[in-house]
Scaffold this active site. Structure first.
Site, short mmCIF file in Angstrom:
data_model
loop_
_atom_site.label_atom_id
_atom_site.label_comp_id
_atom_site.label_asym_id
_atom_site.label_seq_id
_atom_site.Cartn_x
_atom_site.Cartn_y
_atom_site.Cartn_z
N GLU A 103 0.81 -1.22 0.00
CA GLU A 103 0.00 0.00 0.00
C GLU A 103 0.84 1.27 0.00
O GLU A 103 0.35 2.37 0.27
CB GLU A 103 -0.94 -0.01 1.21
CG GLU A 103 -1.92 -1.17 1.21
CD GLU A 103 -3.07 -0.99 0.22
OE1 GLU A 103 -3.70 0.07 0.23
OE2 GLU A 103 -3.33 -1.93 -0.56
N HIS A 153 -5.06 1.86 7.03
CA HIS A 153 -3.63 2.09 6.81
C HIS A 153 -3.01 2.60 8.10
O HIS A 153 -3.69 3.22 8.93
CB HIS A 153 -3.39 3.13 5.71
CG HIS A 153 -3.72 2.68 4.33
ND1 HIS A 153 -4.37 3.46 3.41
CD2 HIS A 153 -3.48 1.50 3.70
CE1 HIS A 153 -4.53 2.81 2.28
NE2 HIS A 153 -4.00 1.62 2.44
N CYS A 184 -2.87 11.48 3.31
CA CYS A 184 -3.18 10.63 2.16
C CYS A 184 -2.84 11.32 0.85
O CYS A 184 -2.47 10.69 -0.13
CB CYS A 184 -4.67 10.28 2.14
SG CYS A 184 -5.17 9.09 3.40
#
Length: 446
Positions: A174, A250, A370
């Protein structure tokens, strides 16, 4: 030679919409079906880039993906004209069409893992695009992501670009959302901190039960090898499975780090005390700081709801650290009170606070952290970076005008099959590649 940490934010794409594609991401699911405003989303992100640039931080921009992804729909068996492909997909597989229209590449923390030249044995900056295989709509990004990164950081003398890891759950990766770096100074060798959710080749290991663990231990190990990192300057830690099951999909939803500072929740990691000990040992010096929020101060639910830890930590010239948070933090009394207590504590390394309205991104599950990919660059590497991608007043104005020219101010799921949306998106991206001097990075340009 000066070395800085630059932030490269993802530009929100023209097809920004709320399709609720990300299981385990509560904001994404909770806002599914709502009408989105792509123009406002893109301008909100761009305003953050400009504001940080004006504060003296090096700020870059990364182009979005081509969406709708007609090539992927054709690969899945839809044929005929582009319009026919869209209409057939909307009728027969609307969820797949929505996935092929996602603007999720705006969250460039997931774009790649980046290691600076001071950490890599060959003395070059290494990039590995994330395969993002846990979610279909993101798993189709990495090839174009690689193209964009190569066009932004093109010099083979300074930059190394790896392929994404194999597209299998065993090597689920990720990107920087599960990776951070600690150092005394950016130009010195640092400690690279990899956080994973599961050991894919060890079925007996602890793992979440409700939501998927997206990052595997094996993927993090592979990236450390590819980037030629020193084994004694790497720390691997497992994310707490219990918080993954509470919506912490996450690590950057529950922890953030910068230079000599780790800011996290007390439930962020499995065996948290041991993780702290490993970080301190690898870091070596005495100036390593951990700011830990207790569950009593900020609950996991409040952290997920406000994205307190999905913040940016930025080093100031005066030695302090600025924390950049979304406006949702200000609207939650407990979180806002906690932030005030940090900046008012003379012993806390977090000294300044800046708030941004990123509601359009937040509704889909992505906050300030993000939206940015951190890239540590020395003067030579910065000079070798594509200068057309670095934010200044001129580029801000140009991209603002470009957004206002090409983007819709409302988009819902029923609009995704509109063939005009495809035409508009391609025209916009074709013009953007010229603005950013990227060359041909999209399939439709070849």
């Amino acid at each position: 030679m000066r070395t800085i940490e630059a932030n490269f934010d993802g530009l929100v794409g023209p097809t920004h919409n709320y399709a609720g594609l990300s299981r385990g991401n509560k904001a994404s699911i909770n806002h599914a079906g709502n009408a989105a405003n792509p123009r406002k989303a893109a301008l909100q992100g761009l305003e953050k880039m400009k504001a940080l640039s004006e504060l003296g931080f090096v700020q870059g921009v990364l182009a979005p993906q081509e969406r709708p992804d007609i090539a992927m729909l054709r690969r899945l068996g839809f044929t005929g004209s582009d319009s026919r492909v869209l209409s057939d997909a909307a009728q027969n597989m609307p969820a797949v069409l929505a996935a092929c229209c996602s603007a999720s590449s705006m969250w460039t923390a997931n774009a790649a893992t980046v290691s600076p030249s001071s950490d890599c044995s060959d003395g070059k900056v290494h990039f590995t695009p994330a395969n993002l295989i846990n979610k279909f709509h993101r798993s189709i990004e990495h090839e174009v992501t690689g193209n964009i990164l190569k066009a932004t950081f093109s010099s083979p003398e300074h930059f190394v670009h790896h392929q994404a890891l194999p597209s299998t759950d065993y090597f689920g990766d990720e990107g920087a959302a599960n990776h951070t770096r600690f150092c005394h100074e950016y130009g010195e060798q640092g400690v690279e901190f990899f956080v994973y959710g599961k050991e894919a080749f060890n079925p007996q290991s602890t793992s979440p039960q409700k939501y998927p663990a997206r990052q595997s231990f094996e993927a993090s190990q592979a990236i450390a090898r590819l980037h030629q990192l020193s084994p004694d300057k790497i720390v691997f830690a497992q994310q707490n499975p219990a918080v993954i099951d509470q919506g912490v999909f996450h690590n950057d939803v529950i922890a953030v780090g910068n230079r000599n500072l780790l800011f996290c929740h007390e439930q962020a990691f499995l065996n948290q005390a041991s993780v702290y000990e490993s970080l301190r040992k690898a870091y070596g010096a005495q100036d390593f700081h951990i700011v830990e929020a207790t569950d009593q101060q900020v609950s996991v639910a409040q952290a997920v709801g406000t994205y307190l830890f999905n913040s940016q930590l930025l080093s100031l010239d005066n030695g302090g650290t600025m924390i950049v948070v979304p406006s949702e933090c200000k609207r939650e009394p407990a979180v806002w009170s906690y932030l005030q207590s940090l900046v008012n504590d003379s012993k806390c390394p977090i000294t300044d606070l800046k708030v941004f309205d990123l509601r359009q991104s937040m509704n889909n599950g992505g906050g300030p952290a993000c939206l940015r990919l951190r890239v540590v660059l020395n003067d030579q590497e910065l000079a070798a970076t594509n200068q057309s991608c670095l934010i200044n007043d001129k580029l801000f104005s140009t991209i603002s005008n470009w957004i206002n020219k090409h983007y819709r101010d409302q988009l819902s799921e029923k609009d995704l099959a509109d063939p005009l949306l495809l035409t508009e998106s391609r025209a916009a991206l074709d013009e953007l590649t010229g603005i950013l001097n990227l060359g041909s990075v999209y399939p439709f340009q070849n």
